[in-house]
Scaffold this active site. Structure first.
Site, PDB file in Angstrom:
ATOM      1  N   LEU A 532      28.473  52.992  32.703  1.00  0.00           N
ATOM      2  CA  LEU A 532      28.863  52.313  33.943  1.00  0.00           C
ATOM      3  C   LEU A 532      29.286  50.878  33.712  1.00  0.00           C
ATOM      4  CD1 LEU A 532      26.017  53.613  36.290  1.00  0.00           C
ATOM      5  CD2 LEU A 532      28.349  54.473  36.089  1.00  0.00           C
ATOM      6  N   GLY A 533      28.696  50.225  32.724  1.00  0.00           N
ATOM      7  CA  GLY A 533      29.027  48.823  32.481  1.00  0.00           C
ATOM      8  C   GLY A 533      28.236  48.279  31.323  1.00  0.00           C
ATOM      9  N   GLU A 534      28.541  47.014  30.974  1.00  0.00           N
ATOM     10  CA  GLU A 534      27.830  46.384  29.871  1.00  0.00           C
ATOM     11  C   GLU A 534      27.837  44.889  30.038  1.00  0.00           C
ATOM     12  OE1 GLU A 534      29.789  46.814  26.085  1.00  0.00           O
ATOM     13  OE2 GLU A 534      31.746  47.015  27.050  1.00  0.00           O
ATOM     14  N   GLY A 535      26.910  44.241  29.323  1.00  0.00           N
ATOM     15  CA  GLY A 535      26.817  42.791  29.333  1.00  0.00           C
ATOM     16  C   GLY A 535      26.533  42.295  27.935  1.00  0.00           C
ATOM     17  N   GLY A 538      23.031  44.182  26.880  1.00  0.00           N
ATOM     18  CA  GLY A 538      22.677  45.547  27.220  1.00  0.00           C
ATOM     19  C   GLY A 538      23.793  46.312  27.878  1.00  0.00           C
ATOM     20  N   GLU A 539      23.490  47.560  28.217  1.00  0.00           N
ATOM     21  CA  GLU A 539      24.464  48.453  28.838  1.00  0.00           C
ATOM     22  C   GLU A 539      23.810  49.196  29.992  1.00  0.00           C
ATOM     23  OE1 GLU A 539      25.713  51.014  25.701  1.00  0.00           O
ATOM     24  OE2 GLU A 539      26.919  49.472  24.678  1.00  0.00           O
ATOM     25  N   ASP A 675      24.024  38.167  44.692  1.00  0.00           N
ATOM     26  CA  ASP A 675      25.295  38.859  44.428  1.00  0.00           C
ATOM     27  C   ASP A 675      25.445  40.049  45.362  1.00  0.00           C
ATOM     28  OD1 ASP A 675      27.708  39.428  43.305  1.00  0.00           O
ATOM     29  OD2 ASP A 675      26.915  40.301  41.463  1.00  0.00           O
TER      30      ASP A 675
END
Length: 819
Positions: A532-535, A538-539, A675
């Site tokens: 779904l996403g990552e930073g 982490g993921e 957010d």
């Protein structure tokens, strides 16, 4: 990628191009600063540096002549052309000994050192308001910005007081290298009985029958709107943003513009921002023919380009013309009409310096050049080796620290009581500097001297007034801020790059005294489905989990058939994450484990027995609310004709009420989301909504976040004015974001909030909310939005935080106006 970088640099020039050019830090050398006169050697030009106290503390001219004398000047040589967007001034304080400052001043600039141009604002005013005391820094935006190598500050002296100045320039190097363009004068149109003027009002060259040897609106970094009768600029005439011509005045069928550059360059592209309001007989150019001059003569063979005509979309747009790496110091382009009118607001060039070796370079110089290149290669190789060695050494240290940290972890994840504060002082009514920098992080990128929100009030032009004004500002800003927001706050940057909840330290202390009742889940029962996403650390993945029913609380409303797999989201910490990231991960688990509400994403279980560490949360089968609504249409004729799936207003209302309920729960714990948006709300069966925080980690929503010079990313289109200007994140700022989220829902997420404004204009609009002079722009009422609901939105966007409703009041209001 170079073209993309240049394009975005151009679009945000007047916002991002605001770095200090070196007066205060000393990059501008003493020999590049001169003046018309000086009091004494200790008040010479070199002492006119902003925020410096060397010599007698400032540049002070020798006053002579008549009142309103403007012959005195402080001159700065930047050594190359720069795009200057902002100036700062200060008086002479000298530790309390001095009290001299310039109340008003003018600016002159030059690109060649011989022809000097007086700066005027967009309304034609030359005089700039300066300082009101000797110590405060006053920043003034230059609208329009200037392109210059030499700049003169000229104090307006009236002999009622002595004058001294310290100054700074803000901007960046002018990459185009364009020093002038020559063009026919813009013309005027009569539309519905109204005169529309398309003259280049800020052109700084000669203007008679044509415009020569100057720069103006075609290089000021401001693109025109789709409707040429409107403008970005306040209080100007219709047509202001564009330079336009009618084909009736050009029998050859084209407008010719010549561009002069600072040196011979290797040109790759030209971008022309054109209006295409074809309903008013305005279109992009039909064809452009460009000639190149490299030495003294024009090349005989031009290039020609014809864009695709668009009679469907009336939006203004950039037309990109390939220049095929032509070498030139001047370009002459003929733009052919495709309709009665042709209008441009910006023209920009992508180029590099010549890559060929000059013919007159002898063999000895060639050997020297090759030797230098070899030396540079050796230096680069050495730097790469050092970087690789440091990375290996850092990984070894991190492995040691991970082993130490793993020894401290227990299977039950019981964490002893901790006090998470930024400093050892008791909670104060004013946030600490450390807190400010973590929550704010340079919204206005003016350089390191202007990072802290506590100083921002004093630095911004409209805030840098008298001490009484500053005191009034502090009083007005503090009104309505809840007590918990003024205490020390634990702000966690989630491992996926998203903002997790901001938690008051006092609340965190209470939470940390309890055990974290989260069970270990067998990793082998997870089947990974989609990333779904990552930073940074982490993921986030969507997974199917077997046997999840055994990990659900009694109060957990999850309709799952026994032995059926459950869709979950898994936040996973990367194995190479540092100790701080691992600690934050544990704190995030602790916070998430306490959140138990039907409209908040729940933490179900964890995987902590081995790396990678994971937390398992709910995930909803219909994905996030933004994507869900964008795939649907409101009930009505359009949906019938397009055969699109629909969502009724009553369902929208039901989902909005659930978001308000979830936020009511968070606010009751004094948790601040920071957010809230449709991208952070997940949709389940029967329009069930649960609030999450995955949005920032998803590339899909990268355009919703404004990146500050490669550092912080902030959802500015959802943020309150006090969050953007002052770094204040409270429940009241979450209320503001709820109003924007409600607006998104009622527009079915078909466009971004404030889609007609650029990012920098969104930030400027927050300044209008602060000044409260009724110039601020609100989001418009969506077509299907009832008046009471829009009234609720507007109440969420009150300037004063005390006047905004609480989430309890919002929830109650939505229940009362249920359709």
């Amino acid at each position: 990628s170079v073209l993309v970088h240049f394009f975005f640099l151009f679009l945000f020039f007047t916002c991002v191009c605001r770095s200090p050019l070196g007066m205060s830090r000393g990059q501008i050398l003493d020999e590049d600063i001169s003046a018309s006169s000086q009091w004494s050697d200790s008040t010479a030009a070199k002492y006119g540096r902003l925020d410096c106290e060397e010599g007698d503390g400032a540049w002070c001219p020798e006053i002579a002549g008549e009142p309103e004398n403007i012959n005195e000047f402080l001159q700065i040589d930047l050594r190359s052309l720069h795009f200057i967007t902002l100036v700062g001034t200060q008086g002479r304080h000298a530790g309390g000994i001095g009290n001299e400052f310039a109340q008003t001043y003018k600016i002159k600039y030059s690109r060649d050192g011989s022809r000097w141009i007086s700066w005027r604002n967009r309304q034609g005013k030359e005089v700039i308001e300066g300082n009101r005391n000797a110590y405060d820094i006053v920043l003034k935006d230059l609208e329009p910005p200037i392109i210059a190598r030499f700049v003169r500050f000229m104090p307006v002296i009236d002999h009622s007081m002595n004058v001294c100045m310290r100054v700074e320039l803000y901007g960046c190097e002018w990459l185009d290298g364009l020093v002038s363009y020559n063009s026919p004068l813009g013309q005027q149109m009569t539309l519905n009985g109204q005169y529309i003027y398309f003259n280049d009002s800020v052109y700084d060259g000669a203007m008679s029958y044509s415009m020569t040897e100057g720069l103006g609106q075609l290089t000021d970094g401001m693109c025109g709107l789709d409707d040429f009768t409107h403008s970005h600029v306040y209080n100007v005439w219709p047509g202001y943003d564009y330079v336009g011509w009618t084909n009736e005045s050009f029998p050859n069928g084209y407008v010719e513009i010549m561009f002069e550059f600072d040196r011979t360059r290797n040109f790759t592209t030209m971008k022309v921002h054109c209006n295409n309001m074809f309903s008013q007989r305005v279109k992009t150019f039909q064809k452009v023919v460009c000639y190149f001059r490299s030495e003294s003569d024009w090349e005989a063979t031009p290039i020609s380009f014809s864009p695709v005509m668009d009679d469907v979309n009336p939006s203004a747009r950039f037309v990109t013309v390939s220049l095929y790496n032509h070498m030139a110091s001047a370009i002459k382009c003929q733009y052919y009409f495709s309709d009665i009118w042709m209008m441009f607001s910006e023209i920009t060039f992508q180029s590099g310096y010549p890559t060929t070796v000059p013919r007159d370079l002898d063999d000895s110089n060639t050997r020297i050049l090759i030797g230098c290149l070899v030396a540079i290669i050796f230096i680069l190789v050495a730097i790469i080796v050092i970087i690789l060695w440091r990375q290996v050494w850092q990984k070894m240290l991190e492995k040691v620290s991970r082993r130490m940290l793993d020894d401290e972890l227990t299977a039950s994840l019981s964490i002893q009581s901790e006090t998470f504060t930024y400093n050892n002082n008791s909670p104060s009514s004013v946030p600490s500097e450390q807190e400010s920098s973590s929550t704010y992080e340079r919204i206005f990128p003016l350089g390191p001297d202007y990072q802290e929100p506590s100083r921002l009030v004093r630095k911004l032009p409209e805030f840098s007034q008298t001490s009484e004004d500053t005191g009034e500002l502090q009083k007005r800003v503090q009104e309505g801020v809840p007590h918990y927001a003024e205490a020390d706050i634990v702000n966690l940057q989630g491992v996926t790059g998203g903002n997790t909840y901001a938690v008051p330290a006092l609340t965190m202390d209470l939470l940390s005294g309890k055990d974290v009742a989260v069970e270990e889940f067998p990793r082998k029962l997870l089947t990974f489905k989609e990333k779904l996403g990552e930073g940074q650390f982490g993921e986030v993945h969507s997974c199917e989990a077997e046997g999840m029913q055994d990990f659900m609380d009694e109060d957990f409303s999850f309709n799952v058939i026994e032995n059926q797999t459950v869709l979950v989201a898994v936040k996973m910490l990367r194995t190479d994450a540092n100790k701080n990231a691992r600690n934050d991960f544990l704190k995030e688990i602790k916070i998430m484990s306490r959140l138990k509400d039907p409209n908040i994403i729940r933490l179900l279980a964890v995987c902590m027995s081995s790396d990678p560490l994971c937390m398992i949360t709910e995930y909803m089968e219909n994905g996030d609310l933004n994507q869900f609504l964008s795939r649907h249409e409101p009930e009505g004729m359009i949906a019938v004709l397009s055969n699109a799936p629909t969502v009724s207003y009553s369902n929208l209302h039901h989902m909005a009420t659930q978001i308000a309920s979830g936020m009511k729960y968070l606010s009751s714990l004094n948790f601040v989301h920071r957010d809230l948006a449709t991208r952070n709300c997940l949709v389940g069966k029967n329009y069930t909504i649960k609030i999450a925080d995955f949005g920032m980690s998803r590339n899909l929503y990268s355009g919703d976040y404004y990146r500050i010079q490669g550092r912080a990313v902030l959802p500015i289109r959802w943020m309150s004015w006090e969050s953007i200007l002052l770094g204040k994140f409270t429940t009241s700022s979450d209320v503001w974001a709820f109003g924007v989220t409600l607006w998104e829902m009622l527009t079915f997420c078909k466009e971004q909030p404030y889609s007609q404004l650029s990012d920098e204009q969104v930030i400027e609009n927050t300044g209008e909310f602060f000044r409260d002079q009724r110039r601020q722009i609100y989001l418009p009422q969506p077509p299907m939005c009832p008046d009471p609901v829009y009234k609720l939105m507007l109440s969420c966007w009150h300037r004063n935080t005390k006047e905004r409703p609480s989430f309890q009041e919002i929830h109650h209001t939505l229940l009362d106006c249920k359709p």
